[in-house]
Design a protein around this motif. Structure first.
Motif, short mmCIF file in Angstrom:
data_model
loop_
_atom_site.label_atom_id
_atom_site.label_comp_id
_atom_site.label_asym_id
_atom_site.label_seq_id
_atom_site.Cartn_x
_atom_site.Cartn_y
_atom_site.Cartn_z
N PRO A 69 -2.99 -2.54 -6.19
CA PRO A 69 -1.97 -3.16 -7.05
C PRO A 69 -2.25 -4.63 -7.33
O PRO A 69 -2.79 -5.34 -6.48
N HIS A 70 -1.90 -5.05 -8.53
CA HIS A 70 -2.01 -6.46 -8.88
C HIS A 70 -0.93 -7.26 -8.13
O HIS A 70 0.14 -6.74 -7.81
N ILE A 71 -1.23 -8.54 -7.90
CA ILE A 71 -0.32 -9.42 -7.18
C ILE A 71 0.01 -10.60 -8.09
O ILE A 71 -0.89 -11.30 -8.58
N ALA A 119 0.83 -1.20 0.00
CA ALA A 119 0.00 0.00 0.00
C ALA A 119 0.87 1.25 0.00
O ALA A 119 0.58 2.23 -0.70
N THR A 120 1.94 1.22 0.78
CA THR A 120 2.83 2.38 0.86
C THR A 120 3.58 2.60 -0.45
O THR A 120 3.71 3.73 -0.94
N SER A 150 4.62 5.70 -5.36
CA SER A 150 4.87 5.59 -6.80
C SER A 150 3.72 6.12 -7.64
O SER A 150 3.75 5.99 -8.87
N ASP A 151 2.72 6.67 -6.99
CA ASP A 151 1.53 7.16 -7.72
C ASP A 151 0.89 6.07 -8.56
O ASP A 151 0.54 6.27 -9.73
N GLY A 152 0.76 4.89 -7.97
CA GLY A 152 0.02 3.82 -8.63
C GLY A 152 0.82 2.97 -9.59
O GLY A 152 0.22 2.31 -10.45
N ARG A 153 2.14 2.93 -9.46
CA ARG A 153 2.96 2.22 -10.44
C ARG A 153 3.42 0.83 -9.97
O ARG A 153 4.23 0.18 -10.63
N LEU A 154 2.93 0.35 -8.83
CA LEU A 154 3.42 -0.90 -8.25
C LEU A 154 2.69 -2.13 -8.79
O LEU A 154 1.47 -2.11 -8.98
#
Length: 334
Positions: free
Chosen positions: A156-158, A80-81, A86-90
């Motif tokens: 984020p996708h896993i 989450a952090t 990363s503004d949603g880049r993970l």
């Protein structure tokens, strides 16, 4: 259309700045994502934070973050952090690692890695949803945890890493994607059927999900050096890193070669282990040679229907200059 990623080095680098620079170069050259492993060097979450703060568009990801060295709740908090900074880049890659790392270096019982990976993915998804976590599993019995901060948006996708049939099926059934490593083209195609089966068991489109192939590459004008480096890398993983990689290679029809490399390395003969890897086999599992040769070979891997992303990775003894040269030579638009 297949996208090309950069897999930052698993081997020790001179500094965090060196890893950030490699990610920045990858961004400049048009790579879509920079993946970072976590083994026994720098903390992946800290390094990825530095990369996120000093890049603008390239995605970031863990490949892989071991599921034994952090609790699922902490992995969820970390993801989450990282998604926030990363503004949603993970994209989060998880996996069990192996008994040498987990038992010898973390002091944890390796136990049932498939079950632990599944439960970790389940719990992390609950954490990232922002809802209160309630989970009753074999390894984890949790109740009452909820993120104190807002849940990440987007979530984020896993992905899950896997080499054996059941591990790859698990990735298809419980995760959003699969990370493949040290597979020949035939071996990759075989395991992809396990991934599709997992997707079917989950009631999902069997042709959906994301397959990311980590492909060891060295593209240099010095062809001999490039091929020697990738050969040493393959021999090290099969010979020195327990039995997982050995068994993975044997499963693909190379049982004699796998056991020969492993036995030679364990007997203290790495040169003999490397000598077992002939030119033909090397080209079935890694990419090494001149820039033109390597560009052509990577494109062949990318043309496979089961590959969504090729993640250009580097031999363990590659220098910073060799890494940068390979990143440049194999840039998506090169």
């Amino acid at each position: 259309m297949t996208k090309r990623d950069a897999f930052l080095p698993v081997a020790a680098q001179p500094s965090v700045d060196a890893l950030v620079e490699q990610a920045q170069r990858a961004e400049d050259y048009g790579y879509d994502r920079a993946w970072l492993p976590e083994s026994w060097g720098r903390n992946a979450a800290v390094v990825l934070t530095s990369i996120a703060e000093r890049t603008e568009t390239i995605g970031i990801g863990t490949s892989i973050m071991p599921v034994y060295s952090r609790s699922p709740a902490l992995i969820g908090m970390t993801a989450a952090t990282l998604q926030e900074v990363s503004d949603g880049r993970l994209r989060l890659g998880l996996g069990p690692s192996g008994p040498i790392v987990i038992e010898n270096w973390h002091g944890m019982d390796f136990g049932n890695p498939l079950r632990r990976t599944r439960e970790t993915v389940d719990v992390v998804k609950q954490v990232l949803s922002g809802e209160e976590v309630s989970y009753d599993g074999e390894y984890f019995d949790l109740d009452g945890f909820r993120l104190r901060s807002d849940p990440p948006e987007p979530q984020p996708h896993i992905d899950a890493a896997g080499m054996g049939p059941k591990a790859v099926e698990l990735a298809g059934r419980f995760a959003d994607g699969w990370h493949a490593l040290l597979l020949t083209e035939d071996g990759l195609a075989d395991r992809y059927e396990d991934f599709r089966h997992g997707r079917e068991l989950a009631g999902e489109d069997p042709d959906g999900g994301q397959v990311t192939l980590s492909l060891t590459c060295m593209a240099l004008e010095d062809r001999e050096r490039a091929r020697e480096a990738v050969k040493q890398h393959v021999a090290f993983y099969v010979g020195a890193m327990g039995t997982y990689y050995r068994d993975n290679l044997a499963r693909q029809g190379y049982e004699g070669l796998a056991h020969g490399i492993h036995d030679d390395w364990q007997a203290g003969n790495p040169g003999e282990a490397m000598a077992r890897i002939d030119e033909e086999f090397l080209d079935t599992i890694a990419v090494g040679g001149t820039p033109d040769e390597c560009r052509e070979r990577v494109a062949e891997w990318e043309s496979m229907d089961c590959v969504d992303r090729v993640s250009v990775s580097f031999p363990r003894d590659a220098s910073v200059d060799e890494i940068i040269a390979t990143v440049e030579a194999l840039a998506p638009d090169a």
